[in-house]
Design a protein around this motif. Structure first.
Motif, PDB file in Angstrom:
ATOM      1  N   PRO A  63      -3.890  10.782  -9.454  1.00 44.10           N
ATOM      2  CA  PRO A  63      -4.979  10.405  -8.548  1.00 44.10           C
ATOM      3  C   PRO A  63      -4.445   9.816  -7.246  1.00 44.10           C
ATOM      4  O   PRO A  63      -3.242   9.565  -7.105  1.00 44.10           O
ATOM      5  N   ALA A  64      -5.357   9.568  -6.326  1.00 42.60           N
ATOM      6  CA  ALA A  64      -4.951   9.018  -5.025  1.00 42.60           C
ATOM      7  C   ALA A  64      -4.296   7.653  -5.180  1.00 42.60           C
ATOM      8  O   ALA A  64      -3.326   7.327  -4.489  1.00 42.60           O
ATOM      9  N   GLU A  65      -4.826   6.827  -6.090  1.00 40.55           N
ATOM     10  CA  GLU A  65      -4.230   5.518  -6.344  1.00 40.55           C
ATOM     11  C   GLU A  65      -3.207   5.666  -7.469  1.00 40.55           C
ATOM     12  O   GLU A  65      -3.569   5.974  -8.610  1.00 40.55           O
ATOM     13  N   HIS A  66      -1.946   5.487  -7.142  1.00 41.26           N
ATOM     14  CA  HIS A  66      -0.888   5.648  -8.141  1.00 41.26           C
ATOM     15  C   HIS A  66       0.304   4.780  -7.762  1.00 41.26           C
ATOM     16  O   HIS A  66       0.374   4.241  -6.672  1.00 41.26           O
ATOM     17  N   ARG A  67       1.232   4.650  -8.682  1.00 38.82           N
ATOM     18  CA  ARG A  67       2.427   3.832  -8.461  1.00 38.82           C
ATOM     19  C   ARG A  67       3.545   4.699  -7.883  1.00 38.82           C
ATOM     20  O   ARG A  67       3.473   5.935  -7.860  1.00 38.82           O
ATOM     21  N   HIS A  68       4.615   4.023  -7.440  1.00 38.83           N
ATOM     22  CA  HIS A  68       5.757   4.718  -6.855  1.00 38.83           C
ATOM     23  C   HIS A  68       7.054   4.284  -7.524  1.00 38.83           C
ATOM     24  O   HIS A  68       7.164   3.170  -8.044  1.00 38.83           O
TER      25      HIS A  68
END
Length: 216
Positions: free
Chosen positions: A31-36
């Motif tokens: 999704p657009a909100e995700h971790r890196h």
């Protein structure tokens, strides 16, 4: 549902999935909100899905190559950094970020510029003095967390942020800067950047709370 409707729904789902970003480790849609993740060799940020986030959250799974970027954001409202201490850092601008670079074995300082992130020579004594005055800096996770300081246009803002936030500010300035002074648009964007960051951040814990957190 008729076969035709099922086909249309399936095609719509495929189009929607194709528009999603992909995990740069396993290729799954995210999704657009995700971790890196941070690639410690190339210093590049990589988008990560939930499964890879869980896998690398242990720290050891990265094998010294990848490190999960935390999502801790703290407002350092009582940050102790006066004009004399800032001058000791010898930065040419009033905005900078600092982090522990494990590859170089030291704390490094960068400031955003129209050309991208620019490194500034950081004297070890100057950093140690700031760290002594602000013990929370000892909790910075190497490579993936940064101290972000904004003293531009009379501001006195300091945050402990994921390294991705510091690079997001760099990208904003690099793409929006115009002429010698940047132009009104970029300064409005910078102001909104720090407003959003402040809203997303928690107040830094007291020294007692921080000591309890470190002991867990």
């Amino acid at each position: 549902m008729t076969s035709k409707l099922r086909q249309v729904a399936r095609q719509a789902a495929l189009r929607q999935e194709a528009q999603l970003e992909r995990c740069e480790l396993c290729g799954d849609p995210i999704p657009a909100e995700h971790r890196h993740m941070l690639d410690l060799r190339s210093r590049e940020l990589m988008c990560a899905c939930r499964s890879c986030k869980i896998l690398f959250d242990s720290g050891a799974a990265g094998g010294g190559h990848y490190r999960l970027v935390p999502d801790r954001r703290l407002r350092l409202d009582g940050f102790d950094l006066d004009d004399a201490a800032w001058a000791e850092l010898r930065l040419p601008v009033d905005m900078a970020f600092f982090f522990h670079h494990t590859g170089e074995g030291r704390v490094v300082a960068f400031y955003p510029s129209p050309a991208g992130p620019t490194e500034s020579l950081l004297e070890l004594d100057a950093w140690e003095e700031i760290e002594r005055a602000n013990p929370i800096l000892r909790t910075l996770e190497p490579d993936v967390e940064a101290l972000l300081v904004n003293r531009s246009r009379g501001a006195r803002q300091s945050f402990l942020v994921p390294i991705e936030d510091a690079y997001a500010l760099v990208g904003l300035i690099r793409t929006r800067w115009r002429g010698l002074t940047g132009g009104s648009e970029v300064w409005e964007e910078i102001g909104r950047f720090f407003e959003r960051l402040s809203e997303r951040s928690k107040a830094a814990p007291s020294e007692r709370e921080e000591a309890a957190w470190q002991s867990t």
